[in-house]
Design an enzyme around this catalytic site. Structure first.
Site, PDB file in Angstrom:
ATOM      1  N   ASP A 577     -28.979 -62.407 -84.430  1.00  0.00           N
ATOM      2  CA  ASP A 577     -29.143 -61.151 -83.706  1.00  0.00           C
ATOM      3  C   ASP A 577     -30.616 -60.732 -83.654  1.00  0.00           C
ATOM      4  OD1 ASP A 577     -28.423 -58.844 -82.357  1.00  0.00           O
ATOM      5  OD2 ASP A 577     -26.810 -58.355 -83.738  1.00  0.00           O
ATOM      6  N   GLU A 580     -35.466 -61.208 -80.381  1.00  0.00           N
ATOM      7  CA  GLU A 580     -36.488 -61.051 -79.339  1.00  0.00           C
ATOM      8  C   GLU A 580     -37.937 -61.231 -79.855  1.00  0.00           C
ATOM      9  OE1 GLU A 580     -32.743 -59.214 -78.349  1.00  0.00           O
ATOM     10  OE2 GLU A 580     -34.122 -58.698 -79.966  1.00  0.00           O
ATOM     11  N   ASP A 654     -26.446 -55.772 -76.034  1.00  0.00           N
ATOM     12  CA  ASP A 654     -25.656 -54.555 -76.228  1.00  0.00           C
ATOM     13  C   ASP A 654     -25.482 -53.805 -74.908  1.00  0.00           C
ATOM     14  OD1 ASP A 654     -25.614 -55.205 -78.913  1.00  0.00           O
ATOM     15  OD2 ASP A 654     -27.355 -53.988 -79.395  1.00  0.00           O
TER      16      ASP A 654
END
Length: 982
Positions: A577, A580, A654
């Site tokens: 997760d 980035e 998300d």
């Protein structure tokens, strides 16, 4: 495979024969041209590298020599020797058997042509290559500065290519504005939650461009979006020049009215403002003390354009937002949760000197919220339609031109450069159940057990974040009070024939041992700690520097010691997760860079977009080092060129739980897939939930009442699960309300019945899907296919945003509108088409109004298709496909190759797999089942095929009633046989 290092040094050249001429020098497969008529911002040197017959690399520099560098995305290539170089007519011409590259000796302009001399792609005569010196701004470097002066310096470059009107562009990764054909579009390329940027674009003219840059980039207008006052003359709502009118009304009636010279309230985090007090945040300020939650805000007035132009706007929003221009709703209502704003693009034609009335209507729904409206500087539509790429910081301009006979050929070239995709584990194609979040081992075990009790197919259950002690993010351990015996939990999952995926972040609280160990070697980013940036749980921490090889090894060792080897390899997959990396949500671009660097390789500005790639390398090579024959599988929230070689898939982050969010995933998934990355998925049903759905579920839990919002919620979940059945990864996830099907609706409800029915269909398709997974590795195939991939030449398909091919035989047409019970479907002209459910036949080249009742979405099969359907199963390897229902569709010749192997190991790399090729001759009505080729442990050597022949004019009540199918059963022993179809 380690990250490939491509060192461009003199030693590389001297290993091959050198050729010198007045116009160029040649060292092996490198051809270097010194530009004769140099300009201040143009190229001084152009260098071509012939990779193979269809791929040529182009490097250009504005300096006197190329700088040594390494590539993160390109794997080692075998030097190509079978090509010719000549000088003719002021051009250096490099020719392979498939393509020719022309370099203008005077200007350095590069043109690509096919073997017959037809131009495929050409740099523009004016502005084709431009360079500007770049120095990393001090505020982007942050506190972790260990950069040399040379590492602070690079170039920004802009590449511009001519593009005819009939060209269409695809790729660039995964973006959220419901755009498929990117011709004439603008897209900023950076990594962010819900946004994945890949430096690769493909054309319907059957070529692709991959540029080797890791920095922030722009596709389209190179100038970026500007504040409204930089482009327009502004007037308030009463017509007074100088500013728009901002009206802020709290829910208690308190109101503030003020002038607004721009709408730029995108990063309104109070702790960020505190941390960076006294520094320019580059953002506007909302009224001090104004309570946003429950308020109503409008920005209204007039904008006056200095030129006639089709303006391209971008809206940043959280809460509920609409935009009107001259009374027309140009942005229908959109919503996003306050902590996770979204962006949306739209166009408006404006005329010189004419005031256009603007209204931005905003209902924030959080104490902190976001609103921004910007526009791109005006350009002519001819200029806007060109292929334009801008890169913020690299050592030089470096791109690969990839030609092909079709787009599959182009994708194959991309994977030649960036690495073969793995054969992903078979179970990964099954259904995954996830939520935010299971809070104990009891949650995990009871949920999986309930699936088995209800006989609902499932393969994978996912443990989301915070299974650790709350204050110990990054220690990779289970909190003992909630997970008293993790090994027993894993054993239970496996005893129920499930797989277990666990969330691991590259994030660490500064108090944990793992942080301190990484930090001792200089492998932690410190800016967030220095600035006291606490996360949403109230703790201080940061991310590790995945660009350092030693850090990657340590990161994996910490995972291995605390999770993987500790629990006897019982963890089947990794959920990476926030890769980035997302050190902090909702910060300006410059501060994001400061928070995540500098890196071990150089400035974060230069390496901004590649973090998820090096992080994936850590896990892939780490797991294979300790357990080399268990297939690695990673799911990551970001993505980058080359990740397919690390058995990595991406999901779309998300996203919101609205119909427009669902529709946006259709184009996001198609463009991501055509970017060369084969496995993609999403949070089916959306992640961030509107308050009205939460309230509706709470009412139902108390009273059993299904109000209108709950009806919509259940239909949204149903439609989204139907959609998810026909993409590579079939996974549900989200915040409360809970997403297990029995928590969505009771068994008697059509939502429950439909979701389960599509889940069962998914498992029936397992032989078909796993064959596609094999083709991804062996043939560089793409599973989720924009229609342009299979029906190029039919201009009607170039921008169809809500249909795609799922493999060669299934065209999925999901429903993305509430209460819709039919939808328009375009049937490409190259084939005739069958309704999957009824076998009704339609001629191609027409748009039909297809039935779409609550329990079905339209799915069509092109004539000539062959689809192997397997047995009814509750997990992917429950039973062998001893009987396969083989659907064959009349009207066109066809073929399909059935691929099988052991499903979870790497024995296929040693040749342990099998294939059976099916070939259908339409004229002869004959199906040939080819020889069984190959061998592997547990292979089905003798089986039955029930051949179901679908013919024009033959309709049935339920063509997918596999228990009552009329077909021709043949026994197959591995030897080729021919079957006459009647």
């Amino acid at each position: 495979m380690k990250i490939a290092k491509t060192l461009l040094s003199v030693a590389l050249f001297l290993c091959a024969t050198s050729v010198y001429s007045a116009a160029y020098t040649q060292h092996g497969n490198f051809i270097t041209i010194n530009v004769k008529k140099q300009t201040a911002h143009g190229a001084k040197i152009v260098r071509l590298q012939v990779i193979d017959d269809k791929i040529i690399r182009v490097e250009s520099t504005n300096e006197s020599a190329f700088k040594p560098k390494q590539s993160l995305i390109i794997v080692p290539q075998n030097a190509k020797s079978n090509f010719k170089v000549i000088e003719n007519g002021g051009n250096v011409i490099v020719s392979t058997s498939e393509i020719k590259a022309f370099v203008d000796e005077n200007t350095g302009r590069v043109t690509f042509k096919d073997a017959k001399g037809k131009t495929i792609l050409a740099e523009s005569n004016i502005g084709g290559k431009t360079f500007s010196p770049f120095i990393v701004p001090e505020r982007e470097i942050g506190v972790d500065s260990h950069l040399t002066e040379s590492q602070k310096h690079g170039v920004s470059w802009h590449a511009l290519f001519d593009s005819p009107a009939d060209e269409a562009f695809y790729g660039l990764g995964q973006h959220q504005s419901e755009e498929l054909n990117m011709k004439s579009k603008n897209e900023d390329l950076f990594q962010y939650n819900t946004k994945v940027s890949v430096p690769f674009v493909v054309s319907n003219h059957n070529y692709g461009l991959l540029w080797d840059s890791y920095s922030y980039c722009r596709f389209g207008n190179p100038d970026g979006y500007k504040q409204l006052n930089n482009l327009f003359t502004l007037y308030d709502k009463d017509g007074n020049k100088g500013a728009l009118t901002g009206t802020y009304t709290q829910k208690d009636g308190y109101q503030i009215v003020r002038g607004e010279d721009s709408i730029y309230y995108e990063f309104a985090l109070p702790d960020l403002a505190k941390a960076k007090a006294g520094k320019d945040l580059g953002v506007g300020c909302l009224p001090k003390g104004f309570k946003l939650n429950g308020s109503h805000v409008t920005y209204e007035g007039y904008i006056e354009s200095p030129v006639d132009n089709l303006y391209r706007f971008i809206l940043y929003y959280a809460g509920y937002m609409k935009v009107y221009v001259d009374g027309k709703e140009v942005v229908p209502q959109r919503w996003r949760t306050a902590w996770n704003p979204n962006s949306y693009k739209f166009t408006v034609p404006l005329r010189k000197g004419v005031k256009a009335k603007l209204l931005v209507d905003w209902y924030p729904d959080g104490d902190v919220s976001y609103c921004g409206l910007r526009a791109a500087s005006p350009r002519s539509e001819v200029e806007q339609g060109k292929l334009s790429i801008w890169s913020e910081m690299t050592p030089d301009m470096d791109y690969y031109f990839i030609a092909g006979k079709n787009l599959d050929d182009v994708i194959s070239g991309y994977r030649t450069l960036t690495g073969k995709a793995q054969v992903y584990p078979k179970w990964a194609l099954g259904f995954w159940q996830s939520r935010e979040r299971y809070k104990s081992s009891a949650d995990i075990e009871s949920t999986l057990s309930e699936f088995r009790k209800r006989h609902i197919p499932i393969d994978n259950i996912v443990q989301d974040w915070n299974y650790w002690k709350t204050d110990s993010w990054g220690d990779h351990t289970f909190e003992s009070s909630r997970y008293p015996n993790p090994q027993a939990m894993l054993d239970s999952v496996h005893a129920l024939n499930g797989r277990f995926m666990i969330s691991v972040w590259p994030k660490f609280y500064s108090s944990v041992k793992n942080y301190k160990e990484l930090d001792a070697h200089g492998w932690m980013y410190h800016q967030a700690v220095k600035d006291s940036i606490y996360d949403w749980l109230g703790y201080l921490g940061s991310f590790y520097d995945a660009y350092a090889p030693g850090a990657r090894k340590m990161f994996w060792r910490q995972m291995d010691e605390n999770l993987y080897s500790k629990y006897k390899f019982g963890i089947d997959a990794w959920w990476m997760d926030a890769s980035e990396p997302n050190v902090r949500d909702c910060t300006p671009m410059w501060y994001r860079k400061a928070l995540s660097g500098s890196t071990a390789l150089g400035s974060t500005t230069e390496y901004f977009n590649a973090y998820s790639l090096v992080n994936a390398d850590a896990i892939y090579n780490g797991q294979r080092s300790v357990n080399p024959n268990q297939r690695v599988f990673l799911l990551t929230r970001s993505g980058f060129a080359g990740e397919q070689r690390y058995s990595t898939a991406t999901w779309s982050g998300d996203i919101g739980t609205r119909w427009e969010d669902m529709r946006a995933q259709m184009t996001a998934g198609m463009n991501y897939s055509i970017s060369g990355l084969p496995f993609w998925g999403m949070d089916q049903g959306g992640f961030c939930v509107e308050n009205r759905y939460v309230a509706a579920q709470q009412l139902y839990d108390k009273t059993g009442e299904e109000n209108e919002d709950l009806k919509e919620w259940r239909e949204l979940q149903t439609r989204w699960n139907q959609f998810g059945c026909f993409i590579p990864l079939y996974r549900t996830h989200g915040q409360w309300p809970l997403r297990e099907v029995w928590n969505i609706a009771p068994e008697s409800h059509p939502a429950y019945k439909t979701i389960v029915a599509y889940d069962k269909l998914r498992y029936r398709m397992m032989p078909y899907m796993y064959s596609l997974a094999g083709a991804v590795h062996f043939n560089d195939y793409t599973i989720m296919r924009p229609l342009v991939m299979d029906f190029n030449g039919d201009a009607n398909v170039y921008d169809i945003k809500n249909q795609w091919m799922f493999g060669p035989a299934l065209m999925a047409c999901p429903v993305g509108v509430y209460k819709a019970r039919s939808r328009e479907v375009y049937l490409p002209k190259q084939r005739g088409w069958y309704d999957l459910y009824t076998n009704k036949y339609y001629a191609g080249g027409q748009t039909i109004n297809a039935d779409a009742p609550y329990d079905k979405i339209p799915v069509f099969v092109p004539e000539g298709s062959i689809i192997p359907f397997g047995p009814d199963m509750e997990w992917s390897d429950e039973k062998p496909a001893e009987l396969i229902n083989l659907y064959v569709y009349q009207g066109h010749d066809g073929e399909f190759t059935l691929y099988e192997d052991e499903g979870t190991n790497y024995n296929y790399e040693k040749g342990h797999y099998s294939t059976i090729k099916f070939t259908y001759n339409d004229k002869m009505n004959t199906l040939v089942i080819g020889d069984l080729n190959g061998n592997y442990n547990g292979m089905v050597k003798n089986r039955r095929f029930n051949i179901v022949y679908h013919r024009k004019g033959q309709t049935v009540a339920n063509a997918l009633d596999f228990d009552n199918i009329s077909g021709t059963i043949v026994k197959y022993t591995g030897k080729s046989l021919s079957v006459k179809l009647e």
